[in-house]
Write an enzyme that holds these catalytic residues in place. Structure first.
Site, PDB file in Angstrom:
ATOM      1  N   ASP A 139       2.364   7.048   6.263  1.00  0.00           N
ATOM      2  CA  ASP A 139       3.487   8.025   6.312  1.00  0.00           C
ATOM      3  C   ASP A 139       4.174   7.691   4.909  1.00  0.00           C
ATOM      4  O   ASP A 139       4.825   8.768   4.409  1.00  0.00           O
ATOM      5  CB  ASP A 139       4.491   7.794   7.495  1.00  0.00           C
ATOM      6  CG  ASP A 139       3.798   8.129   8.989  1.00  0.00           C
ATOM      7  OD1 ASP A 139       2.924   9.016   8.909  1.00  0.00           O
ATOM      8  OD2 ASP A 139       3.992   7.715   9.926  1.00  0.00           O
ATOM      9  N   ASP A 185       8.791  11.885   5.270  1.00  0.00           N
ATOM     10  CA  ASP A 185       7.811  12.413   5.991  1.00  0.00           C
ATOM     11  C   ASP A 185       8.206  12.326   7.540  1.00  0.00           C
ATOM     12  O   ASP A 185       8.796  11.337   7.931  1.00  0.00           O
ATOM     13  CB  ASP A 185       6.407  11.705   5.825  1.00  0.00           C
ATOM     14  CG  ASP A 185       5.267  12.290   6.503  1.00  0.00           C
ATOM     15  OD1 ASP A 185       4.971  13.235   6.203  1.00  0.00           O
ATOM     16  OD2 ASP A 185       4.884  11.211   7.457  1.00  0.00           O
ATOM     17  N   CYS A 238      -7.114   4.744  -0.267  1.00  0.00           N
ATOM     18  CA  CYS A 238      -8.076   5.675  -1.157  1.00  0.00           C
ATOM     19  C   CYS A 238      -9.042   5.207  -1.352  1.00  0.00           C
ATOM     20  O   CYS A 238      -9.448   4.294  -1.749  1.00  0.00           O
ATOM     21  CB  CYS A 238      -6.887   5.953  -2.607  1.00  0.00           C
ATOM     22  SG  CYS A 238      -7.650   7.187  -3.477  1.00  0.00           S
ATOM     23  N   CYS A 293      -9.674   5.156  -5.866  1.00  0.00           N
ATOM     24  CA  CYS A 293      -9.038   4.061  -6.517  1.00  0.00           C
ATOM     25  C   CYS A 293      -8.598   2.692  -5.794  1.00  0.00           C
ATOM     26  O   CYS A 293      -8.366   1.856  -6.335  1.00  0.00           O
ATOM     27  CB  CYS A 293      -7.877   4.717  -7.213  1.00  0.00           C
ATOM     28  SG  CYS A 293      -6.421   4.648  -5.891  1.00  0.00           S
ATOM     29  N   CYS A 346      -3.477   8.181  -7.481  1.00  0.00           N
ATOM     30  CA  CYS A 346      -4.479   8.815  -8.547  1.00  0.00           C
ATOM     31  C   CYS A 346      -4.371  10.176  -8.181  1.00  0.00           C
ATOM     32  O   CYS A 346      -5.270  10.952  -8.805  1.00  0.00           O
ATOM     33  CB  CYS A 346      -5.731   8.129  -8.471  1.00  0.00           C
ATOM     34  SG  CYS A 346      -6.714   8.416  -6.826  1.00  0.00           S
ATOM     35  N   CYS A 355      -3.805  10.834  -2.455  1.00  0.00           N
ATOM     36  CA  CYS A 355      -3.532   9.558  -2.807  1.00  0.00           C
ATOM     37  C   CYS A 355      -2.354   9.542  -3.788  1.00  0.00           C
ATOM     38  O   CYS A 355      -2.459  10.365  -4.635  1.00  0.00           O
ATOM     39  CB  CYS A 355      -4.772   8.673  -3.682  1.00  0.00           C
ATOM     40  SG  CYS A 355      -4.146   7.254  -4.187  1.00  0.00           S
ATOM     41  N   GLU A 405       9.447  18.180   4.290  1.00  0.00           N
ATOM     42  CA  GLU A 405       8.368  19.261   4.473  1.00  0.00           C
ATOM     43  C   GLU A 405       8.942  20.243   5.294  1.00  0.00           C
ATOM     44  O   GLU A 405       9.981  20.375   5.722  1.00  0.00           O
ATOM     45  CB  GLU A 405       7.418  18.453   5.506  1.00  0.00           C
ATOM     46  CG  GLU A 405       6.703  17.281   5.104  1.00  0.00           C
ATOM     47  CD  GLU A 405       6.064  16.466   6.377  1.00  0.00           C
ATOM     48  OE1 GLU A 405       4.896  16.666   6.691  1.00  0.00           O
ATOM     49  OE2 GLU A 405       6.908  15.984   7.076  1.00  0.00           O
TER      50      GLU A 405
END
Length: 248
Positions: A205, A22, A195, A198, A179, A176, A107
């Site tokens: 990052d 990232d 999150c 969860c 999950c 997330c 990315e």
């Protein structure tokens, strides 16, 4: 007859390892394994202060005069130091990544669009122009474009090639990695991901990098484009994540 000299192939052995990366400003490169790779300061504090003094001096001098040329040359030498240090860091970092991993997912960043001027037009002047200009400088200082290019060059030219997969970054910072729940409120700050579904917490990052490698593996297995799907519309480019961390 012109002979084209090919770059030497990088020696590496297959490792079986995969990684997602990232790209950001606070942390230049965060990996799905939890590593934070930060580009060094391109100039020392003293050199940055000297550049500001030289720039003010240049603004007061007569354009085209000998003194103007001397001052401009001094500024150019500092700019060259920045370029060299950025290139050195990118070379070392991309070499390490290519040697360590067989697949790298990253990315797809539209840097040109991200660094468009915020001045606007005379009839429709831009907003927060000073802040946007500062952000543009920060984005360009990271050297994301050169980083991705050198990474790709080395990966494809290695003795044992490395697969590079570029994915749409949409929602990678909001989803997330445990999950799959996607919500802009998951991103509590620039640094923290929590999150709401969860309870999973991580560096924001690093969590995004985990989503990037997951999406990259889907692309590898199925082919085609991949992106994180959400019913909530929210931008996810790394520059905007920095300017408004609670949003992305």
């Amino acid at each position: 007859m012109v002979t084209t000299r090919l770059a030497p192939q990088m020696e590496r052995k297959s490792t079986g390892s995969v990684v997602g990366i990232d790209m950001g400003i606070a942390i230049t490169v965060a990996t799905s394994e939890g590593k934070s790779l930060k580009a060094p300061k391109l100039l020392t504090k003293g050199q940055r202060q000297r550049r500001r003094r030289l720039q003010r001096k240049l603004n007061r001098q007569v354009k085209g005069s000998n003194r103007y040329k001397v001052t401009k040359l001094a500024i150019a030498k500092l700019a060259a130091k920045e370029v060299d240090r950025r290139k050195d860091w990118i070379e070392w970092t991309t070499t390490d990544l290519v040697r360590d991993y067989d697949l790298i997912s990253l990315e797809t960043l539209k840097i040109k669009n991200m660094t468009k001027s915020a001045k606007g037009t005379k009839d429709k002047p831009g907003k927060n122009v000073k802040a946007k200009s500062g952000l543009n400088r920060s984005v360009l200082e990271q050297g994301w474009g050169l980083f991705c290019q050198r990474l790709t060059d080395k990966a494809t030219n290695a003795v044992t090639p490395v697969e590079i997969i570029a994915i749409d970054p949409a929602y990678t910072s909001l989803r997330c990695s445990e999950c799959g729940y996607t919500d802009k409120k998951n991103r509590e700050s620039q640094a923290l991901f929590h999150c709401l579904s969860c309870g999973y917490t991580d560096n924001a990052d690093v969590n995004a990098a985990k989503n990037i490698i997951a999406a990259g593996l889907v692309v590898q297995e199925r082919g085609g484009q991949s992106h994180i799907v959400s019913t909530k519309t929210q931008h996810s480019d790394p520059a905007k994540r920095t300017t408004n961390p609670k949003v992305a």
